[in-house]
Write a protein that holds these residues in place. Structure first.
Motif, mmCIF file in Angstrom:
data_model
loop_
_atom_site.group_PDB
_atom_site.id
_atom_site.type_symbol
_atom_site.label_atom_id
_atom_site.label_comp_id
_atom_site.label_asym_id
_atom_site.label_seq_id
_atom_site.Cartn_x
_atom_site.Cartn_y
_atom_site.Cartn_z
ATOM 1 N N SER A 23 0.839 -1.189 0.000
ATOM 2 C CA SER A 23 0.000 0.000 0.000
ATOM 3 C C SER A 23 0.877 1.242 0.000
ATOM 4 O O SER A 23 1.099 1.854 1.042
ATOM 5 C CB SER A 23 -0.918 -0.012 1.228
ATOM 6 O OG SER A 23 -1.735 -1.144 1.224
ATOM 7 N N VAL A 342 -4.846 -5.512 -9.195
ATOM 8 C CA VAL A 342 -4.695 -4.254 -8.468
ATOM 9 C C VAL A 342 -3.226 -4.000 -8.145
ATOM 10 O O VAL A 342 -2.698 -2.902 -8.359
ATOM 11 C CB VAL A 342 -5.533 -4.266 -7.180
ATOM 12 C CG1 VAL A 342 -5.199 -3.073 -6.281
ATOM 13 C CG2 VAL A 342 -7.025 -4.278 -7.522
ATOM 14 N N GLY A 359 -3.521 3.796 -11.329
ATOM 15 C CA GLY A 359 -4.925 3.682 -11.698
ATOM 16 C C GLY A 359 -5.115 3.993 -13.173
ATOM 17 O O GLY A 359 -5.267 5.158 -13.553
ATOM 18 N N SER A 421 -8.933 3.720 -9.431
ATOM 19 C CA SER A 421 -8.604 3.545 -8.021
ATOM 20 C C SER A 421 -9.811 3.079 -7.224
ATOM 21 O O SER A 421 -9.710 2.179 -6.386
ATOM 22 C CB SER A 421 -8.083 4.864 -7.434
ATOM 23 O OG SER A 421 -6.774 5.142 -7.881
ATOM 24 N N LEU A 425 -11.060 -0.594 -4.434
ATOM 25 C CA LEU A 425 -11.343 -0.421 -3.002
ATOM 26 C C LEU A 425 -11.413 -1.733 -2.236
ATOM 27 O O LEU A 425 -10.971 -1.823 -1.093
ATOM 28 C CB LEU A 425 -12.661 0.339 -2.810
ATOM 29 C CG LEU A 425 -12.587 1.855 -2.640
ATOM 30 C CD1 LEU A 425 -13.989 2.451 -2.631
ATOM 31 C CD2 LEU A 425 -11.839 2.225 -1.363
ATOM 32 N N LYS A 429 -7.657 -0.980 0.219
ATOM 33 C CA LYS A 429 -8.282 0.293 0.568
ATOM 34 C C LYS A 429 -7.279 1.356 0.998
ATOM 35 O O LYS A 429 -7.392 2.516 0.589
ATOM 36 C CB LYS A 429 -9.333 0.067 1.653
ATOM 37 C CG LYS A 429 -10.169 1.298 1.971
ATOM 38 C CD LYS A 429 -11.282 0.916 2.919
ATOM 39 C CE LYS A 429 -12.165 2.101 3.241
ATOM 40 N NZ LYS A 429 -13.302 1.710 4.094
ATOM 41 N N VAL A 432 -5.739 2.816 -2.054
ATOM 42 C CA VAL A 432 -6.718 3.594 -2.809
ATOM 43 C C VAL A 432 -6.889 4.983 -2.206
ATOM 44 O O VAL A 432 -6.812 6.005 -2.898
ATOM 45 C CB VAL A 432 -8.074 2.866 -2.864
ATOM 46 C CG1 VAL A 432 -9.169 3.770 -3.429
ATOM 47 C CG2 VAL A 432 -7.966 1.594 -3.702
ATOM 48 N N ASN A 435 -3.793 7.124 -2.730
ATOM 49 C CA ASN A 435 -3.663 7.537 -4.120
ATOM 50 C C ASN A 435 -4.654 8.637 -4.464
ATOM 51 O O ASN A 435 -4.297 9.644 -5.096
ATOM 52 C CB ASN A 435 -3.874 6.324 -5.022
ATOM 53 C CG ASN A 435 -3.433 6.551 -6.448
ATOM 54 O OD1 ASN A 435 -2.322 6.996 -6.702
ATOM 55 N ND2 ASN A 435 -4.317 6.243 -7.393
#
Length: 514
Positions: A23, A342, A359, A421, A425, A429, A432, A435
């Motif tokens: 992340s 993702v 994204g 993005s 989710l 998350k 996301v 970002n």
């Protein structure tokens, strides 16, 4: 990442991607908390959908200028379907009242009951005017002709919205169900399937015209019912595609045989140099489902294995997952492939290309009208969707068949699309939210209707427009996150689950996160 509101508290379960520490992105630093941030995004996104919708017909425009003025005079079945589930999402999120939502959906359904359709298939044409619902035969603002076309995937998303309305608003259930029941997806299904069909499993065509169009078409009919039709020369033959919604609906309705679910390709097969035009040489094994041999091919990317989309975009990979619980039903397929898709997007944007943001999906073009963006290195097409303005091509070659032309590319002005993005989710998350915070606060790609449709990360050029489809994907993603997959619950009934779930559960991808 899974999230649910329980007694007003957001309960978050870690996803596979979050657990591995991928992340990465700009820090959020927002003191309001995840729920409030997502709710605020939904409120602003709804403002754009409200502004682009004709109050009399209940039809949304295809796009809208960034100051919420000048809605376009064209709309499609996908736009209309996305608007309907956005109304339900806005109601359930408390953005609009129950009565307002009811009136909006009623207006839309009433218009859909009277506008011109193809009979006897019950399918809707691809372009209408949102102002009065007439079928477009010339493009608004010009005299360019429009050959009325009926798209399989666009009708799929509209039909999907009818299923949602049936469950979400009982007062409109009869109208929505009648529209849904009148649509026969068998009209799009080619039992012979075309060049890439597997053992007669059949494939869905892109759509059809009722009169001969310019360019390529194939005359034919469905069940000798009605006049001759003119089908597209292409089929939807890849598994990771937004078009898989058509198979889900057609199979559940008994209009498309169940074997069709296994007829689409994970990758092109590894047969010497016959398919050396694809991005990379796949690995995998062949398994049989319902008598259909399926080559479970995967691509490799930065230590992962995944089934690629044609262009490597988030839209292709994850749009159907907004309504169908693919990851829940497919523990050996989508449950691994979705988070891998993702992660590939995240690692491309932050590490491989170094844009600082991620994204990538088809969207409004900051430098034009519309463009297809994706992670080209994990797209099946060797010249698929690029992630930057310069259309940088990744070409690592194809062992023994094609020499590497650009194995270590230098990427430039990357173009990120916020809706991509939001689609992620459910799978990371924290990444996301981080970002999106950067896209909003650092790149400034945010206006009165929420996130602008796309932004170039190096030049800062913004597509200051809102696209109906992309805004509706954002509304669905937020509603699912904050309301425990509410739209999936509306969409799936017992009949649908009985027909589709066993097919999804049985499949095995070679996808791997590590």
């Amino acid at each position: 990442m899974c999230a649910a509101l329980v007694a007003g508290t957001l309960i978050i379960a870690p996803s596979a991607t979050a657990a591995t520490g991928t992340s990465k992105g700009p820090a959020t630093g927002d003191p309001r908390g995840d729920t409030a941030v997502l709710q605020s995004y939904a409120v602003d996104t709804w403002a754009s959908l409200d502004a682009m919708t004709d109050k009399k017909t209940g039809l949304p425009a295809d796009k809208l200028q960034g100051d919420l003025s000048e809605p376009s005079d064209n709309t499609s079945p996908t736009n209309i379907g996305g608007y309907l589930w956005s109304v339900v999402s806005a109601r359930d999120l408390g953005i609009i009242s129950k009565q307002d939502a009811f009136k909006r959906m009623k207006s839309t359904l009433k218009t859909l009951e009277r506008i011109e359709r193809h009979e006897p298939s019950g399918m809707f044409y691809n372009w209408y005017s949102p102002r009065d619902g007439h079928k477009l035969t010339t493009w608004p603002g010009s005299d360019d002709p429009v050959d009325p076309f009926l798209s399989s995937v666009d009708n799929g998303w509209l039909a999907a919205s009818f299923r949602i309305v049936v469950e979400a608003e009982p007062r409109l259930a009869r109208s929505a169900d009648a529209l849904y029941a009148s649509m026969d997806f068998g009209y799009f299904h080619d039992l012979e399937g075309g060049a890439n069909a597997v053992n007669g499993a059949g494939l869905n065509r892109g759509g059809f015209w009722v009169t001969p169009p310019p360019g390529c078409s194939v005359p034919g009919n469905y069940g000798d019912d009605g006049s001759e039709l003119y089908y597209t020369c292409h089929h939807y033959d890849t598994s990771v595609s937004e078009a898989r919604i058509v198979n889900y609906l057609g199979i559940a309705n008994g209009q498309i045989p169940a074997e069709a679910y296994y007829g689409t390709l994970r990758t092109m097969p590894d047969q010497g140099c016959d398919f050396a035009w694809q991005e990379q040489k796949p690995t995998g094994e062949t398994r049989e489902h319902l008598g259909v041999p399926v080559y479970e091919g995967v691509y490799e990317y930065r230590g992962m294995k995944l089934v690629p989309a044609w262009g490597g975009s988030m839209f292709e990979a994850l749009m159907p997952d907004l309504l169908v619980p693919e990851a829940d039903w497919g523990p050996q397929s989508w449950a691994v492939n979705h988070p891998a898709s993702v992660r590939a997007q995240i690692e491309h944007g932050l590490d491989e290309a170094g844009y600082g943001y991620w994204g990538f999906s088809p969207a409004s073009d900051p430098f034009g009208e519309y463009a297809e963006y994706g992670v080209e290195g994990v797209g099946m097409s060797a010249d698929g969707y690029a992630s930057d303005r310069e259309r940088t091509n990744v070409d690592a070659g194809y062992d023994g068949c094609r020499e590497a032309a650009n194995p270590n590319p230098d990427f430039s002005d990357g173009v990120v699309t916020p809706h991509a993005s939001f689609l992620a989710l459910a799978y990371d998350k924290p990444a996301v939210l981080s970002n999106l915070a950067g896209i909003k606060n650092d790149l400034g790609a945010y206006g009165p209707g929420g996130f602008y449709d796309a932004v170039a990360t190096e030049s800062g050029t913004i597509a200051e427009r809102y696209l109906s489809l992309d805004q509706s994907m954002i509304m669905a993603a937020v509603a699912n996150d904050l309301l425990d997959d509410r739209l999936k619950d509306y969409f799936v009934d017992d009949t649908f689950e009985a027909a589709v779930r066993p097919l999804v559960e049985a499949q095995i991808f070679g996808s791997k996160l590590e």
